[in-house]
Design a protein around this motif. Structure first.
Motif, PDB file in Angstrom:
ATOM      1  N   SER A  76      54.928  39.534  35.560  1.00 16.29           N
ATOM      2  CA  SER A  76      55.274  40.469  36.262  1.00 16.29           C
ATOM      3  C   SER A  76      54.247  41.114  36.512  1.00 16.29           C
ATOM      4  O   SER A  76      52.875  41.157  37.860  1.00 16.29           O
ATOM      5  CB  SER A  76      55.546  41.982  35.636  1.00 16.29           C
ATOM      6  N   ARG A  79      51.556  38.410  39.186  1.00 13.43           N
ATOM      7  CA  ARG A  79      52.565  38.567  40.336  1.00 13.43           C
ATOM      8  C   ARG A  79      51.474  40.183  41.076  1.00 13.43           C
ATOM      9  O   ARG A  79      51.380  39.569  41.915  1.00 13.43           O
ATOM     10  CB  ARG A  79      53.331  39.107  40.403  1.00 13.43           C
ATOM     11  N   GLN A  80      51.286  40.562  39.914  1.00 12.64           N
ATOM     12  CA  GLN A  80      51.068  42.203  40.954  1.00 12.64           C
ATOM     13  C   GLN A  80      49.896  42.113  41.660  1.00 12.64           C
ATOM     14  O   GLN A  80      48.929  42.133  42.452  1.00 12.64           O
ATOM     15  CB  GLN A  80      50.956  43.279  39.936  1.00 12.64           C
ATOM     16  N   VAL A  82      48.144  38.808  41.842  1.00 10.07           N
ATOM     17  CA  VAL A  82      48.012  38.336  43.091  1.00 10.07           C
ATOM     18  C   VAL A  82      48.052  38.706  44.669  1.00 10.07           C
ATOM     19  O   VAL A  82      47.682  38.601  45.100  1.00 10.07           O
ATOM     20  CB  VAL A  82      48.675  37.029  42.963  1.00 10.07           C
ATOM     21  N   LYS A  83      49.064  39.933  44.352  1.00 11.72           N
ATOM     22  CA  LYS A  83      49.432  40.735  45.409  1.00 11.72           C
ATOM     23  C   LYS A  83      48.010  41.714  46.252  1.00 11.72           C
ATOM     24  O   LYS A  83      48.066  41.590  46.897  1.00 11.72           O
ATOM     25  CB  LYS A  83      50.113  42.062  45.091  1.00 11.72           C
ATOM     26  N   GLU A  84      47.382  41.746  44.788  1.00 11.67           N
ATOM     27  CA  GLU A  84      46.465  42.601  45.293  1.00 11.67           C
ATOM     28  C   GLU A  84      45.820  41.894  46.230  1.00 11.67           C
ATOM     29  O   GLU A  84      44.367  42.548  46.384  1.00 11.67           O
ATOM     30  CB  GLU A  84      45.717  43.587  43.524  1.00 11.67           C
ATOM     31  N   PRO A  86      45.246  37.901  46.666  1.00 16.14           N
ATOM     32  CA  PRO A  86      45.126  36.440  48.090  1.00 16.14           C
ATOM     33  C   PRO A  86      44.398  35.637  47.330  1.00 16.14           C
ATOM     34  O   PRO A  86      45.343  34.380  47.853  1.00 16.14           O
ATOM     35  CB  PRO A  86      45.790  37.032  48.586  1.00 16.14           C
ATOM     36  N   ARG A 101      50.368  29.789  40.769  1.00 15.36           N
ATOM     37  CA  ARG A 101      51.819  29.448  42.046  1.00 15.36           C
ATOM     38  C   ARG A 101      53.159  28.938  41.004  1.00 15.36           C
ATOM     39  O   ARG A 101      54.701  29.657  41.251  1.00 15.36           O
ATOM     40  CB  ARG A 101      51.727  28.681  43.646  1.00 15.36           C
TER      41      ARG A 101
END
Length: 105
Positions: A76, A79-80, A82-84, A86, A101
């Protein structure tokens, strides 16, 4: 803490010290909770003072990502992050990017 008081919380030297302390907590002491907190503090400071695209900011994000997925195994939070940031998937292609990935699927 003295350095923070004298130079300020977002001074580059203060942030580098915090980043180095995070490395020491992660690698030397295996205290991943403290390491995460310090990486996040350094990352936040670098992002605010230098921007997301600066090398120091990217380095902090990369080391935090490694801590989150390799040491803490926290999908979790990974993922957060990587969103911030990329670029972690793009620039790390072939090594870190591929591992991230696969981890966050």
């Amino acid at each position: 803490r003295v350095q923070e008081k004298v130079l300020g919380k977002t001074h580059p030297e203060t942030l580098i010290t915090i980043y180095n302390m995070a490395n020491a907590y992660k690698v030397g002491l295996k205290d991943f909770t403290k390491a995460e907190r310090m990486y996040r503090q350094a990352l936040d400071g670098h992002e605010k003072s230098l921007g997301k695209d600066h090398d120091h900011t990217k380095m902090c994000a990369m080391n935090l990502a490694i801590l989150l997925f390799q040491d803490l195994e926290d999908k979790s939070k990974t993922r957060q992050l990587v969103k911030e940031f990329p670029h972690l998937l793009e620039e790390g292609r072939g090594r870190l990017g591929d591992h991230l990935r696969n981890f966050i699927r």
